[in-house]
Design a protein around this motif. Structure first.
Motif, mmCIF file in Angstrom:
data_model
loop_
_atom_site.group_PDB
_atom_site.id
_atom_site.type_symbol
_atom_site.label_atom_id
_atom_site.label_comp_id
_atom_site.label_asym_id
_atom_site.label_seq_id
_atom_site.Cartn_x
_atom_site.Cartn_y
_atom_site.Cartn_z
ATOM 1 N N ASN A 1 39.197 28.218 39.897
ATOM 2 C CA ASN A 1 38.347 27.930 38.900
ATOM 3 C C ASN A 1 37.394 26.756 39.078
ATOM 4 O OD1 ASN A 1 37.350 29.626 36.639
ATOM 5 N ND2 ASN A 1 36.900 27.533 35.682
ATOM 6 N N GLY A 2 36.436 26.926 40.275
ATOM 7 C CA GLY A 2 34.979 25.898 40.119
ATOM 8 C C GLY A 2 33.682 26.033 40.624
ATOM 9 N N PHE A 3 32.981 24.595 40.321
ATOM 10 C CA PHE A 3 31.567 24.711 41.411
ATOM 11 C C PHE A 3 32.409 24.965 42.626
ATOM 12 C CE2 PHE A 3 31.334 22.130 37.287
ATOM 13 C CZ PHE A 3 29.932 23.045 36.644
ATOM 14 N N TYR A 4 30.964 25.589 43.377
ATOM 15 C CA TYR A 4 31.147 25.799 44.482
ATOM 16 C C TYR A 4 29.659 25.925 45.236
ATOM 17 C CZ TYR A 4 29.374 30.255 44.035
ATOM 18 O OH TYR A 4 28.569 31.532 44.120
ATOM 19 N N TYR A 5 29.579 25.439 47.114
ATOM 20 C CA TYR A 5 28.820 25.560 47.831
ATOM 21 C C TYR A 5 28.200 26.784 48.140
ATOM 22 C CZ TYR A 5 26.261 24.799 52.120
ATOM 23 O OH TYR A 5 25.019 24.056 52.998
ATOM 24 N N ASP A 6 27.021 27.200 47.876
ATOM 25 C CA ASP A 6 26.340 28.758 48.293
ATOM 26 C C ASP A 6 25.866 28.061 49.179
ATOM 27 O OD1 ASP A 6 24.306 30.207 48.271
ATOM 28 O OD2 ASP A 6 23.461 30.519 46.569
ATOM 29 N N GLU A 7 26.148 28.390 50.429
ATOM 30 C CA GLU A 7 25.600 28.608 51.956
ATOM 31 C C GLU A 7 24.546 29.466 52.423
ATOM 32 O OE1 GLU A 7 27.921 32.830 51.916
ATOM 33 O OE2 GLU A 7 27.859 30.676 50.832
ATOM 34 N N VAL A 8 23.785 29.879 50.962
ATOM 35 C CA VAL A 8 22.636 30.864 51.298
ATOM 36 C C VAL A 8 21.827 30.081 51.407
ATOM 37 C CG1 VAL A 8 21.368 32.843 50.525
ATOM 38 C CG2 VAL A 8 23.707 33.260 51.195
ATOM 39 N N THR A 9 21.811 29.442 49.605
ATOM 40 C CA THR A 9 21.103 28.219 49.370
ATOM 41 C C THR A 9 20.611 27.288 49.844
ATOM 42 O OG1 THR A 9 21.594 28.389 47.602
ATOM 43 C CG2 THR A 9 19.596 29.987 47.387
ATOM 44 N N ASP A 10 22.051 26.525 50.708
ATOM 45 C CA ASP A 10 22.312 25.318 50.667
ATOM 46 C C ASP A 10 22.583 24.628 49.787
ATOM 47 O OD1 ASP A 10 23.221 23.362 52.319
ATOM 48 O OD2 ASP A 10 21.088 23.146 53.346
ATOM 49 N N GLU A 11 22.757 24.777 48.681
ATOM 50 C CA GLU A 11 22.932 23.801 47.351
ATOM 51 C C GLU A 11 23.954 24.497 47.007
ATOM 52 O OE1 GLU A 11 19.941 25.161 45.072
ATOM 53 O OE2 GLU A 11 17.971 24.274 46.146
ATOM 54 N N ASP A 12 25.096 23.223 45.582
ATOM 55 C CA ASP A 12 25.704 23.736 45.192
ATOM 56 C C ASP A 12 25.587 24.555 43.961
ATOM 57 O OD1 ASP A 12 27.139 21.897 46.635
ATOM 58 O OD2 ASP A 12 26.892 20.496 45.243
ATOM 59 N N SER A 13 26.482 25.244 43.782
ATOM 60 C CA SER A 13 26.230 26.556 42.816
ATOM 61 C C SER A 13 26.594 25.900 41.009
ATOM 62 C CB SER A 13 27.577 27.270 42.919
ATOM 63 O OG SER A 13 28.984 26.798 41.800
ATOM 64 N N THR A 14 25.876 26.366 40.183
ATOM 65 C CA THR A 14 24.726 25.539 38.962
ATOM 66 C C THR A 14 25.796 25.898 37.583
ATOM 67 O OG1 THR A 14 23.180 27.449 38.591
ATOM 68 C CG2 THR A 14 22.615 26.078 39.657
ATOM 69 N N SER A 15 26.788 26.959 38.153
ATOM 70 C CA SER A 15 28.179 27.194 36.913
ATOM 71 C C SER A 15 29.373 27.795 38.312
ATOM 72 C CB SER A 15 27.184 28.495 36.469
ATOM 73 O OG SER A 15 27.318 29.915 37.141
ATOM 74 N N GLN A 16 30.332 28.013 37.316
ATOM 75 C CA GLN A 16 31.646 28.516 37.721
ATOM 76 C C GLN A 16 32.105 29.412 38.038
ATOM 77 O OE1 GLN A 16 34.820 25.669 36.209
ATOM 78 N NE2 GLN A 16 33.286 24.273 34.957
ATOM 79 N N LEU A 17 32.912 29.349 39.130
ATOM 80 C CA LEU A 17 33.234 30.840 39.603
ATOM 81 C C LEU A 17 35.023 30.983 39.662
ATOM 82 C CD1 LEU A 17 32.618 33.756 41.075
ATOM 83 C CD2 LEU A 17 32.587 32.648 43.359
ATOM 84 N N GLN A 18 35.146 32.258 38.939
ATOM 85 C CA GLN A 18 36.967 32.496 39.442
ATOM 86 C C GLN A 18 37.269 33.421 40.578
ATOM 87 O OE1 GLN A 18 39.439 32.264 35.766
ATOM 88 N NE2 GLN A 18 39.227 34.207 35.646
ATOM 89 N N LEU A 19 38.579 33.092 40.799
ATOM 90 C CA LEU A 19 38.605 34.010 42.755
ATOM 91 C C LEU A 19 40.442 33.794 42.828
ATOM 92 C CD1 LEU A 19 36.876 32.312 45.769
ATOM 93 C CD2 LEU A 19 36.167 34.615 44.767
ATOM 94 N N TYR A 20 40.903 34.619 42.870
ATOM 95 C CA TYR A 20 42.225 35.373 43.550
ATOM 96 C C TYR A 20 42.792 35.050 44.454
ATOM 97 C CZ TYR A 20 41.467 35.915 38.285
ATOM 98 O OH TYR A 20 41.622 36.091 36.816
ATOM 99 N N ALA A 21 44.416 34.987 44.180
ATOM 100 C CA ALA A 21 44.601 35.276 45.389
ATOM 101 C C ALA A 21 45.896 36.011 44.840
ATOM 102 C CB ALA A 21 44.808 34.230 46.552
ATOM 103 N N LEU A 22 46.333 36.948 46.193
ATOM 104 C CA LEU A 22 48.418 37.289 45.399
ATOM 105 C C LEU A 22 48.425 36.871 47.214
ATOM 106 C CD1 LEU A 22 47.739 40.469 43.781
ATOM 107 C CD2 LEU A 22 48.214 38.791 42.677
ATOM 108 N N SER A 23 50.164 35.844 47.204
ATOM 109 C CA SER A 23 50.515 35.694 48.379
ATOM 110 C C SER A 23 52.208 35.655 47.508
ATOM 111 C CB SER A 23 50.611 34.473 49.124
ATOM 112 O OG SER A 23 50.776 33.889 50.131
ATOM 113 N N HIS A 24 53.215 36.152 49.314
ATOM 114 C CA HIS A 24 54.259 35.962 49.345
ATOM 115 C C HIS A 24 54.933 34.183 49.098
ATOM 116 C CE1 HIS A 24 58.331 36.991 49.511
ATOM 117 N NE2 HIS A 24 58.472 38.227 49.715
ATOM 118 N N LEU A 25 56.421 33.936 48.434
ATOM 119 C CA LEU A 25 56.176 32.882 48.537
ATOM 120 C C LEU A 25 57.492 32.225 49.581
ATOM 121 C CD1 LEU A 25 56.238 31.021 45.105
ATOM 122 C CD2 LEU A 25 54.740 30.833 46.506
#
Length: 537
Positions: free
Chosen positions: A234-258
């Protein structure tokens, strides 16, 4: 960014085959601006700030020696009698509590043992990955004679981890990875939840943070190696389309085996497949089978058929493989010219749509993807990504992600639907973009455009070339204008600050004339709407 302003000018005629020059505020408004003027296309600067990590060599916290950038010494005996071989040539990393940061020189296998950073054994110079020597640093040895083998080295030129982290004490798993929708920025949070075989939470949680603007993180879990994990970034990220940092935070998930997966990246593909994985596991599928099926379903939704890819959490949008390129293409299509909240909503809609039957049928979501495929310039995305990582000290070799964007644009059964809105009435009268045919008197050219999306309106003279036709413009709200080009019959009106309302005060006299107005959208400058006007006698 420019703010929308009102430029008040005297009525300025646009004359065909005449030789007038005029100005408003010191700027020429006649006969300047040929086709070479792109109508105000933007050249955004590279977002983010450069940073160099791991310069020099220092002794890590708790480290016995910490090889850093010096030639590795011979064997050093750890507490408890375990011997660790020093590196061939140390890296430029700095060991801190067992984690090597910076770009290490020595590849090969990470030193064995405990939790303090020690260095690497063997390997070729310059073969390390993101996290110093061989990815996640090993230890200087384990107390009580417990030893472990470190991970293999990674690719020096690719910002990935390279190999497996060294095991430490029984039950301790150290996960390394990158969080990307564009790279998440330093300080973004990571939360790891231990899951049981049914993917239910055990109640055990572990947290960490992204350590730099490349999206890198390490999270330590005291969990059995056979269990499962849900990672949330969860956080701010680099927007590859506009070449700018995001103005608010985004949340992403991942599932994996240990099990053998100690590199767990969090990205758009892991986010989209997660609900489908959970659905399949709840209906009896084995986890790895569910992961493969869900990944294939997500790729197919974007028109991509690549069987046999590594798990989604091991793909990296800065990599050069087909899977890496597919991930960057999907990330770009999801971003388009959307705000962060719109990206989050689009991710949610698509993942829920895929959950039960594995197919994308939501028309509005498909339209958003088609808009991005049509209006975003893949060449600019490549340039943005290359420059961004170069500024952060890495040379990336991106895969052919453009191919997948092109294929979606050509093959997907979703229409391109413009997000530009034209009110029926503007500040100066009826909106010419809501009209067609004969006009007379005063009008507005008014629009509400999506944030960050370049938009321009091109007026082209289509009347009798032997006649002198004219249109006039006066006040400009959030619009830059070129002067009329006599050779092409063209004048461009470009929105200065996308996302804010724009308007132009237009007037059409009694003298006969005709024009076409084309709406150009996006960095790809695609015509999404045309209207034909005529006036006078």
């Amino acid at each position: 960014m420019h703010r929308g302003v009102v430029q008040r000018c005297p009525w300025l005629p646009v004359v065909v085959a005449a030789a007038l020059h005029g100005g408003c505020g010191g700027r020429s408004t006649q006969y300047l601006g040929s086709e070479g003027n792109s109508g105000g296309s933007q050249n955004p600067g590279t977002g983010g700030s450069s940073e160099t990590t791991g310069a020099g060599a220092s002794v890590g916290a708790g480290a016995t020696t910490g090889t850093g950038g010096a030639t590795g010494a011979g064997a050093t005996t750890n507490t408890g009698g375990t011997t660790v071989t020093g590196g061939t040539t140390g890296g430029r990393g700095t060991a801190t509590g067992g984690t090597m940061s910076g770009r290490a020189g020595a590849g090969g296998r990470v030193g064995s043992g405990g939790r303090t950073g020690r260095g690497a054994s063997g390997g070729s110079t310059g073969a390390a990955g993101f996290l110093g020597t061989g990815g996640v640093a090993g230890g200087s040895g384990a107390t009580g004679g417990v030893s472990a083998t470190g991970g293999t080295g990674g690719d020096f030129d690719s910002p990935d981890f390279g190999g497996a982290a060294g095991a430490e004490e029984p039950g301790l798993v150290r996960l390394g990875g990158v969080a990307q929708k564009g790279a998440f920025e330093r300080g973004a949070s990571l939360l790891a939840l231990e899951l049981n075989d049914a993917l239910g939470q055990t109640g055990r949680t572990f947290s960490a943070q992204v350590t730099d603007n490349l999206g890198r993180f390490i999270v330590e879990m005291n969990a059995p190696s056979g269990s499962y994990v849900e990672l949330t970034a969860n956080g701010f990220y680099y927007d590859e389309v506009t070449d700018e940092d995001s103005t608010s935070q985004l949340q992403l998930y991942a599932l994996s085996h240990l099990g053998d997966r100690v590199i767990v990246n969090v990205n758009a593909l892991t986010e989209l497949e997660a609900p489908r994985v959970e659905y399949l596991v709840s209906h009896g599928s084995a986890f790895d089978d569910a992961k493969a099926q869900a990944q294939s379903a997500v790729l197919a939704a974007f028109g991509i058929m690549l069987p046999g890819l590594p798990p989604s959490e091991q793909l990296d949008e800065t990599g050069s493989s087909e899977g890496d390129a597919a991930l960057l293409a999907i990330s770009t299509l999801l971003q388009g010219y959307l705000s962060v909240s719109e990206v989050s909503e689009l991710l949610s809609v698509i993942s829920q749509d895929l959950e039960q039957d594995g197919t994308l049928s939501d028309t509005e979501a498909g339209q958003e993807l088609m808009n991005a495929a049509s209006l975003v310039s893949p060449a600019l995305v490549r340039q943005h990504m290359t420059d961004r990582y170069a500024a952060l000290g890495f040379n990336v070799n991106l895969g052919a992600f453009e191919t997948y964007i092109q294929h979606f644009r050509d093959a997907a059964a979703f229409p391109l639907v413009s997000r530009v809105r034209f009110p029926a009435q503007g500040s100066y009268g009826p909106n010419v973009m809501a009209l067609a045919g004969s006009v007379a008197g005063e009008y507005s050219l008014a629009a509400v455009t999506p944030a960050t999306e370049p938009v321009r309106f091109r007026m082209t003279w289509t009347g009798d070339p032997s006649m002198a036709g004219v249109w006039y413009y006066s006040d400009l709200v959030n619009v830059a204008v070129t002067t009329f080009d006599v050779s092409t019959g063209v004048q461009d009106f470009t929105v200065i600050n996308p996302g804010s309302p724009s308007d132009v005060h237009l007037s059409f006299p009694a003298r006969a004339g005709a024009a076409r107005i084309d709406v150009y959208e996006g960095d790809a400058q695609v015509i999404t709407m045309t209207t034909e006007l005529s006036w006078g006698q």
